[in-house]
Design a protein around this motif. Structure first.
Motif, PDB file in Angstrom:
ATOM      1  N   SER A 304       4.051  -9.253  -9.159  1.00  0.00           N
ATOM      2  CA  SER A 304       3.985  -7.792  -9.168  1.00  0.00           C
ATOM      3  C   SER A 304       2.627  -7.319  -8.662  1.00  0.00           C
ATOM      4  O   SER A 304       1.589  -7.938  -8.925  1.00  0.00           O
ATOM      5  N   ALA A 305       2.641  -6.208  -7.946  1.00  0.00           N
ATOM      6  CA  ALA A 305       1.404  -5.651  -7.389  1.00  0.00           C
ATOM      7  C   ALA A 305       0.548  -5.040  -8.490  1.00  0.00           C
ATOM      8  O   ALA A 305       1.055  -4.488  -9.468  1.00  0.00           O
ATOM      9  N   SER A 306      -0.771  -5.162  -8.311  1.00  0.00           N
ATOM     10  CA  SER A 306      -1.719  -4.546  -9.245  1.00  0.00           C
ATOM     11  C   SER A 306      -3.114  -4.624  -8.647  1.00  0.00           C
ATOM     12  O   SER A 306      -3.390  -5.489  -7.805  1.00  0.00           O
ATOM     13  N   PRO A 307      -4.033  -3.750  -9.070  1.00  0.00           N
ATOM     14  CA  PRO A 307      -5.425  -3.869  -8.615  1.00  0.00           C
ATOM     15  C   PRO A 307      -6.037  -5.212  -9.006  1.00  0.00           C
ATOM     16  O   PRO A 307      -6.850  -5.770  -8.255  1.00  0.00           O
ATOM     17  N   GLU A 308      -5.662  -5.727 -10.163  1.00  0.00           N
ATOM     18  CA  GLU A 308      -6.191  -7.021 -10.596  1.00  0.00           C
ATOM     19  C   GLU A 308      -5.726  -8.136  -9.661  1.00  0.00           C
ATOM     20  O   GLU A 308      -6.498  -9.067  -9.365  1.00  0.00           O
ATOM     21  N   VAL A 332       0.005  -5.426  -1.265  1.00  0.00           N
ATOM     22  CA  VAL A 332      -1.410  -5.690  -1.531  1.00  0.00           C
ATOM     23  C   VAL A 332      -2.247  -4.633  -0.821  1.00  0.00           C
ATOM     24  O   VAL A 332      -1.751  -3.864   0.008  1.00  0.00           O
ATOM     25  N   SER A 333      -3.525  -4.606  -1.128  1.00  0.00           N
ATOM     26  CA  SER A 333      -4.416  -3.631  -0.496  1.00  0.00           C
ATOM     27  C   SER A 333      -4.903  -4.142   0.862  1.00  0.00           C
ATOM     28  O   SER A 333      -4.844  -5.347   1.147  1.00  0.00           O
ATOM     29  N   GLN A 334      -5.422  -3.220   1.666  1.00  0.00           N
ATOM     30  CA  GLN A 334      -5.894  -3.575   2.997  1.00  0.00           C
ATOM     31  C   GLN A 334      -7.054  -4.570   2.930  1.00  0.00           C
ATOM     32  O   GLN A 334      -7.171  -5.455   3.787  1.00  0.00           O
ATOM     33  N   THR A 351       2.035 -13.241   5.376  1.00  0.00           N
ATOM     34  CA  THR A 351       2.924 -12.144   4.999  1.00  0.00           C
ATOM     35  C   THR A 351       2.194 -11.358   3.924  1.00  0.00           C
ATOM     36  O   THR A 351       2.219 -11.707   2.743  1.00  0.00           O
ATOM     37  N   LEU A 352       1.486 -10.331   4.357  1.00  0.00           N
ATOM     38  CA  LEU A 352       0.701  -9.469   3.473  1.00  0.00           C
ATOM     39  C   LEU A 352       0.968  -8.032   3.893  1.00  0.00           C
ATOM     40  O   LEU A 352       0.680  -7.651   5.036  1.00  0.00           O
ATOM     41  N   LYS A 353       1.516  -7.225   2.991  1.00  0.00           N
ATOM     42  CA  LYS A 353       1.964  -5.877   3.340  1.00  0.00           C
ATOM     43  C   LYS A 353       1.274  -4.830   2.460  1.00  0.00           C
ATOM     44  O   LYS A 353       1.120  -5.036   1.248  1.00  0.00           O
ATOM     45  N   THR A 354       0.906  -3.744   3.089  1.00  0.00           N
ATOM     46  CA  THR A 354       0.323  -2.628   2.338  1.00  0.00           C
ATOM     47  C   THR A 354       1.378  -1.613   1.918  1.00  0.00           C
ATOM     48  O   THR A 354       1.070  -0.674   1.190  1.00  0.00           O
ATOM     49  N   ARG A 355       2.596  -1.807   2.397  1.00  0.00           N
ATOM     50  CA  ARG A 355       3.714  -0.954   1.964  1.00  0.00           C
ATOM     51  C   ARG A 355       4.986  -1.780   1.961  1.00  0.00           C
ATOM     52  O   ARG A 355       5.093  -2.791   2.666  1.00  0.00           O
ATOM     53  N   LYS A 356       5.948  -1.368   1.186  1.00  0.00           N
ATOM     54  CA  LYS A 356       7.201  -2.104   1.081  1.00  0.00           C
ATOM     55  C   LYS A 356       7.995  -2.016   2.374  1.00  0.00           C
ATOM     56  O   LYS A 356       7.971  -1.010   3.074  1.00  0.00           O
TER      57      LYS A 356
END
Length: 367
Positions: A304-308, A332-334, A351-356
């Motif tokens: 799951s996505a999170s700042p941590e 994930v973040s940029q 595979t790293l995305k900033t949006r779904k």
């Protein structure tokens, strides 16, 4: 430009059977090249119809050295065709087949456990003592102790053996693996369920007369809750005894969360780590950054996505500079993307995305 028939035969050796059939009809030069045994070094045969092997090619099947056999399990006729193909490849016991990969496709009948296919495989392997590589990761059925013991006894020259398939149940106990190691002393590349690996199995691999182990693939799933976890010291001993060893770990979503820390021992020389647990992986990723920085090349996680999570992924990018691939199936973040691209010089795919995105997420290839 005209190529010598030997070069054409080498190129054609990498084509699946259907493409070889099409190439055979192009011209006389190509058809001559395809009658050479060197054109059949590598072959993929898909048994999903009754005429998967044209009659004109059936006599060449014993020339195959490396076979990928894909069998549709929905129809018993296709399963029998697959076994017939394997019989022809091993015809006469001439000892030419070196590697065999068996994969299944289609939806099997209700309550079908693959017994005819697995028993047929054992029967035809009586003519395959020279086999050095067997890959059963694409077989979806539970592999039994008796089946694995039979295969190892029939193929004592095996160097590569993969039985970490997609079955929901691990059907192979550690004592069977110990028997396999005795029957196949040259094994150096092995894929197993981790539930099949005990301290005794690893101690057998530590024996001084044992062949140097190169790769160990371990699939970790629900069966691990019934076995004793492997301690870190035995992994440290494995690393010392087999300095070139690399371990690929796949943690399945059925693995209980409480079992995860017991799997990720610090001394394991992890090359590829696939965390498909859909749990919070913050502590696990801290272990990755601290313990696997010198060996990790591929990281894949579903969480799951999170700042941590973003923060710990940046830490992973900072410490695991040998990464070639990283795949994170949550947003994930940029700065996470920038960290992996700038701090991992060997990175090839991610595979790293900033949006779904719609499933499946596309992979970015750098080189």
């Amino acid at each position: 430009m005209d190529l010598p028939e030997e070069i054409l035969a080498y190129i054609f050796s990498f084509l699946p059977l259907r493409d070889k059939c099409n190439a055979f009809l192009v011209c006389k030069t190509w058809s001559n090249s395809l009658t050479s045994s060197s054109a059949w070094t590598h072959t993929e045969i898909r048994c999903e119809s009754g005429d998967c092997v044209p009659q004109r090619f059936s006599s060449l099947l014993p020339c195959i050295r490396n076979l990928k056999l894909i069998v549709s399990v929905a129809d018993p006729v296709h399963r029998q065709t697959g076994l017939w193909v394997l019989q022809q490849v091993l015809a006469g016991g001439v000892g030419r087949l070196r590697s065999l990969c068996v994969s299944c496709l289609g939806n099997p009948p209700l309550f079908y456990a693959g017994q005819d296919l697995l028993q047929g495989l054992v029967d035809v392997l009586t003519n395959g003592p020279s086999l050095t590589a067997l890959d059963l990761r694409g077989v979806p059925f539970t592999l039994s102790d008796s089946f694995i013991r039979s295969v190892s006894a029939l193929c004592p020259s095996l160097r590569d053996l993969f039985i970490n398939n997609g079955s929901l149940v691990c059907g192979v106990v550690p004592e069977t693996i110990r028997d396999v190691l005795k029957c196949c002393p040259a094994l150096n590349t092995v894929g197993l369920f981790q539930a099949s690996v005990s301290h005794d199995v690893l101690r057998d691999l530590l024996e001084p007369q044992r062949t140097e182990l190169k790769l160990l693939e371990l699939r970790c799933e629900r069966s691990l809750k019934y076995v004793t976890p492997l301690c870190d010291q035995v992994w440290a001993d494995m690393r010392s005894r087999h300095p070139g060893l690399r371990v690929d770990l796949e943690l399945d979503h059925t693995l209980p969360e409480l079992q995860v820390p017991g799997v990720l021992q610090p001394s394991i020389p992890v090359r590829q780590l696939r965390l498909h647990t859909w749990t919070c992986l913050l502590e696990e990723l801290h272990v990755v950054a601290q313990s696997y920085a010198g060996t990790l090349e591929v990281l894949e996680l579903q969480t799951s996505a999170s700042p941590e999570l973003n923060a710990v992924l940046v830490t992973v990018a900072t410490r695991c500079s040998k990464l070639r691939e990283v795949h994170c199936y949550c947003v994930v973040s940029q700065n996470v993307i920038e960290a992996f691209c700038s701090l991992c010089p060997n990175l090839r795919r991610y595979t790293l995305k900033t949006r779904k995105e719609l499933h499946p997420w596309t992979c970015t290839t750098l080189r």
